[in-house]
Design a protein around this motif. Structure first.
Motif, PDB file in Angstrom:
ATOM      1  N   ALA A 285       4.719  14.036 -11.648  1.00 30.38           N
ATOM      2  CA  ALA A 285       5.096  14.189 -13.011  1.00 30.38           C
ATOM      3  C   ALA A 285       4.169  14.871 -13.834  1.00 30.38           C
ATOM      4  O   ALA A 285       4.232  15.417 -15.039  1.00 30.38           O
ATOM      5  CB  ALA A 285       5.360  13.025 -13.167  1.00 30.38           C
ATOM      6  N   ARG A 286       2.823  15.181 -13.236  1.00 26.12           N
ATOM      7  CA  ARG A 286       1.851  15.209 -14.515  1.00 26.12           C
ATOM      8  C   ARG A 286       1.755  17.063 -14.185  1.00 26.12           C
ATOM      9  O   ARG A 286       0.659  17.814 -14.799  1.00 26.12           O
ATOM     10  CB  ARG A 286       0.519  14.651 -14.009  1.00 26.12           C
ATOM     11  CG  ARG A 286      -0.019  13.413 -14.333  1.00 26.12           C
ATOM     12  CD  ARG A 286      -1.415  12.885 -14.392  1.00 26.12           C
ATOM     13  NE  ARG A 286      -1.645  13.348 -12.917  1.00 26.12           N
ATOM     14  CZ  ARG A 286      -2.529  12.572 -12.174  1.00 26.12           C
ATOM     15  NH1 ARG A 286      -1.630  11.151 -12.444  1.00 26.12           N
ATOM     16  NH2 ARG A 286      -2.948  13.011 -11.401  1.00 26.12           N
ATOM     17  N   SER A 287       2.133  17.989 -12.685  1.00 29.02           N
ATOM     18  CA  SER A 287       2.264  18.766 -12.822  1.00 29.02           C
ATOM     19  C   SER A 287       3.050  19.360 -13.721  1.00 29.02           C
ATOM     20  O   SER A 287       3.837  19.278 -14.548  1.00 29.02           O
ATOM     21  CB  SER A 287       2.750  18.583 -11.061  1.00 29.02           C
ATOM     22  OG  SER A 287       2.305  20.811 -11.176  1.00 29.02           O
TER      23      SER A 287
ATOM     24  N   GLY B 140       3.985   5.708  -5.355  1.00 22.49           N
ATOM     25  CA  GLY B 140       3.190   5.774  -7.049  1.00 22.49           C
ATOM     26  C   GLY B 140       2.284   6.922  -7.387  1.00 22.49           C
ATOM     27  O   GLY B 140       2.720   7.775  -8.618  1.00 22.49           O
ATOM     28  N   ARG B 141       1.586   7.079  -6.380  1.00 24.31           N
ATOM     29  CA  ARG B 141       0.353   7.981  -6.977  1.00 24.31           C
ATOM     30  C   ARG B 141       0.411   9.347  -6.893  1.00 24.31           C
ATOM     31  O   ARG B 141       0.877  10.330  -7.549  1.00 24.31           O
ATOM     32  CB  ARG B 141      -1.069   7.802  -6.031  1.00 24.31           C
ATOM     33  CG  ARG B 141      -1.779   6.727  -6.157  1.00 24.31           C
ATOM     34  CD  ARG B 141      -2.845   6.785  -5.922  1.00 24.31           C
ATOM     35  NE  ARG B 141      -2.877   7.316  -4.290  1.00 24.31           N
ATOM     36  CZ  ARG B 141      -4.055   6.592  -3.490  1.00 24.31           C
ATOM     37  NH1 ARG B 141      -3.809   5.954  -3.279  1.00 24.31           N
ATOM     38  NH2 ARG B 141      -4.132   7.830  -2.770  1.00 24.31           N
TER      39      ARG B 141
ATOM     40  N   LEU C  81       8.649  15.584  -5.160  1.00 20.75           N
ATOM     41  CA  LEU C  81      10.335  15.180  -5.564  1.00 20.75           C
ATOM     42  C   LEU C  81      11.193  15.895  -4.298  1.00 20.75           C
ATOM     43  O   LEU C  81      11.100  14.213  -3.588  1.00 20.75           O
ATOM     44  CB  LEU C  81      10.948  15.654  -6.618  1.00 20.75           C
ATOM     45  CG  LEU C  81      12.619  14.625  -6.486  1.00 20.75           C
ATOM     46  CD1 LEU C  81      12.004  13.561  -7.555  1.00 20.75           C
ATOM     47  CD2 LEU C  81      12.753  15.724  -7.840  1.00 20.75           C
ATOM     48  N   GLN C  82      10.900  16.836  -3.560  1.00 20.44           N
ATOM     49  CA  GLN C  82      12.023  16.857  -1.940  1.00 20.44           C
ATOM     50  C   GLN C  82      11.166  16.287  -0.879  1.00 20.44           C
ATOM     51  O   GLN C  82      11.528  15.822  -0.300  1.00 20.44           O
ATOM     52  CB  GLN C  82      12.160  17.739  -2.435  1.00 20.44           C
ATOM     53  CG  GLN C  82      13.385  18.905  -3.322  1.00 20.44           C
ATOM     54  CD  GLN C  82      13.526  19.971  -2.282  1.00 20.44           C
ATOM     55  OE1 GLN C  82      12.557  21.221  -2.574  1.00 20.44           O
ATOM     56  NE2 GLN C  82      14.829  20.520  -2.652  1.00 20.44           N
ATOM     57  N   GLU C  83       9.902  16.084  -1.026  1.00 19.95           N
ATOM     58  CA  GLU C  83       8.980  15.390   0.302  1.00 19.95           C
ATOM     59  C   GLU C  83       9.065  13.924   0.277  1.00 19.95           C
ATOM     60  O   GLU C  83       8.995  13.137   0.893  1.00 19.95           O
ATOM     61  CB  GLU C  83       7.458  15.440  -0.242  1.00 19.95           C
ATOM     62  CG  GLU C  83       7.208  17.339   0.399  1.00 19.95           C
ATOM     63  CD  GLU C  83       7.720  17.282   1.854  1.00 19.95           C
ATOM     64  OE1 GLU C  83       7.708  16.409   2.722  1.00 19.95           O
ATOM     65  OE2 GLU C  83       8.561  18.441   2.526  1.00 19.95           O
ATOM     66  N   LEU C  84       8.842  13.076  -1.147  1.00 20.66           N
ATOM     67  CA  LEU C  84       9.036  11.992  -0.727  1.00 20.66           C
ATOM     68  C   LEU C  84      10.539  11.728  -1.022  1.00 20.66           C
ATOM     69  O   LEU C  84      10.705  10.577   0.391  1.00 20.66           O
ATOM     70  CB  LEU C  84       9.184  11.519  -2.187  1.00 20.66           C
ATOM     71  CG  LEU C  84       7.115  10.830  -2.816  1.00 20.66           C
ATOM     72  CD1 LEU C  84       7.424  11.150  -4.533  1.00 20.66           C
ATOM     73  CD2 LEU C  84       6.588  10.023  -2.325  1.00 20.66           C
TER      74      LEU C  84
ATOM     75  N   THR D  74       0.978  -1.044   0.152  1.00 22.12           N
ATOM     76  CA  THR D  74       0.004  -0.273   0.393  1.00 22.12           C
ATOM     77  C   THR D  74       1.107   0.991  -0.378  1.00 22.12           C
ATOM     78  O   THR D  74       0.454   2.759  -0.475  1.00 22.12           O
ATOM     79  CB  THR D  74      -0.709   0.334   1.128  1.00 22.12           C
ATOM     80  OG1 THR D  74      -1.483  -1.184   1.099  1.00 22.12           O
ATOM     81  CG2 THR D  74      -1.962   0.878   1.006  1.00 22.12           C
ATOM     82  N   CYS D  75       1.369   0.936   1.271  1.00 17.97           N
ATOM     83  CA  CYS D  75       3.013   1.955   0.824  1.00 17.97           C
ATOM     84  C   CYS D  75       2.873   2.583  -0.536  1.00 17.97           C
ATOM     85  O   CYS D  75       3.386   3.428  -1.098  1.00 17.97           O
ATOM     86  CB  CYS D  75       4.413   2.034   1.894  1.00 17.97           C
ATOM     87  SG  CYS D  75       3.203   2.447   3.284  1.00 17.97           S
ATOM     88  N   LEU D  76       3.968   1.357  -1.265  1.00 18.28           N
ATOM     89  CA  LEU D  76       4.664   1.869  -2.457  1.00 18.28           C
ATOM     90  C   LEU D  76       3.414   2.422  -3.089  1.00 18.28           C
ATOM     91  O   LEU D  76       3.753   2.965  -4.460  1.00 18.28           O
ATOM     92  CB  LEU D  76       4.933  -0.039  -3.524  1.00 18.28           C
ATOM     93  CG  LEU D  76       6.524   0.081  -1.876  1.00 18.28           C
ATOM     94  CD1 LEU D  76       6.664  -1.653  -2.662  1.00 18.28           C
ATOM     95  CD2 LEU D  76       7.261   0.501  -3.160  1.00 18.28           C
ATOM     96  N   ARG D  77       2.190   1.873  -3.509  1.00 19.05           N
ATOM     97  CA  ARG D  77       1.745   2.373  -4.056  1.00 19.05           C
ATOM     98  C   ARG D  77       1.123   3.819  -4.420  1.00 19.05           C
ATOM     99  O   ARG D  77       0.878   5.132  -4.819  1.00 19.05           O
ATOM    100  CB  ARG D  77       0.017   1.293  -4.362  1.00 19.05           C
ATOM    101  CG  ARG D  77       0.318   0.391  -4.780  1.00 19.05           C
ATOM    102  CD  ARG D  77      -1.280  -0.302  -5.078  1.00 19.05           C
ATOM    103  NE  ARG D  77      -2.068  -0.796  -3.766  1.00 19.05           N
ATOM    104  CZ  ARG D  77      -1.848  -2.695  -3.372  1.00 19.05           C
ATOM    105  NH1 ARG D  77      -0.977  -3.228  -3.923  1.00 19.05           N
ATOM    106  NH2 ARG D  77      -1.787  -2.576  -2.287  1.00 19.05           N
ATOM    107  N   LEU D  78       0.557   4.221  -2.819  1.00 19.85           N
ATOM    108  CA  LEU D  78       0.799   5.481  -2.298  1.00 19.85           C
ATOM    109  C   LEU D  78       2.203   7.005  -2.771  1.00 19.85           C
ATOM    110  O   LEU D  78       1.535   7.677  -3.956  1.00 19.85           O
ATOM    111  CB  LEU D  78       0.912   5.800  -0.645  1.00 19.85           C
ATOM    112  CG  LEU D  78       0.250   6.918  -0.635  1.00 19.85           C
ATOM    113  CD1 LEU D  78      -0.658   7.726  -0.800  1.00 19.85           C
ATOM    114  CD2 LEU D  78      -0.011   6.717   1.512  1.00 19.85           C
TER     115      LEU D  78
END
Length: 107
Positions: free
Chosen positions: A29-31, A22-23, A41-44, A16-20
């Protein structure tokens, strides 16, 4: 909480964490906003860094066009992408076998 979870539940939570992740990454990436791209990017990166035990905030979010070492980051992410893709490929590879053809299928 994690101590009370079964092994199977921890595995599902990790997925679930990996899916999150990815979302969140897909949204960034769409922004079209450099500020949003940099923030995501920095928060991740920060969240993942904190999982290694670092408690201090390493950086403050900046616009994507102001980020340093993006080439290095890309190289590391590309490496992880290739390795994880290879792992998934090996996991899903099905061994093919030659099966005998029955006489009724020969005509």
């Amino acid at each position: 909480m994690a101590g009370s979870l079964t092994s199977e539940a921890r595995i599902e939570l990790a997925k679930t964490c990996l899916r999150l992740i990815g979302r969140i990454a897909e949204r960034g990436a769409r922004s079209q906003s450099p500020a949003n791209i940099g923030y995501v990017l920095q928060e991740l990166s920060q969240v993942l860094l904190e999982r290694t035990g670092a408690q201090n905030r390493v950086f403050e979010p900046v616009d994507a066009d102001q980020l340093h070492d993006l080439t290095r980051l890309y190289g590391e992410l590309d490496f992880v992408d290739v390795c994880s893709s290879d792992l998934m490929w090996r996991e899903s590879t099905v061994e093919f076998q030659i099966l005998p053809i029955k006489k009724e299928h020969l005509s």
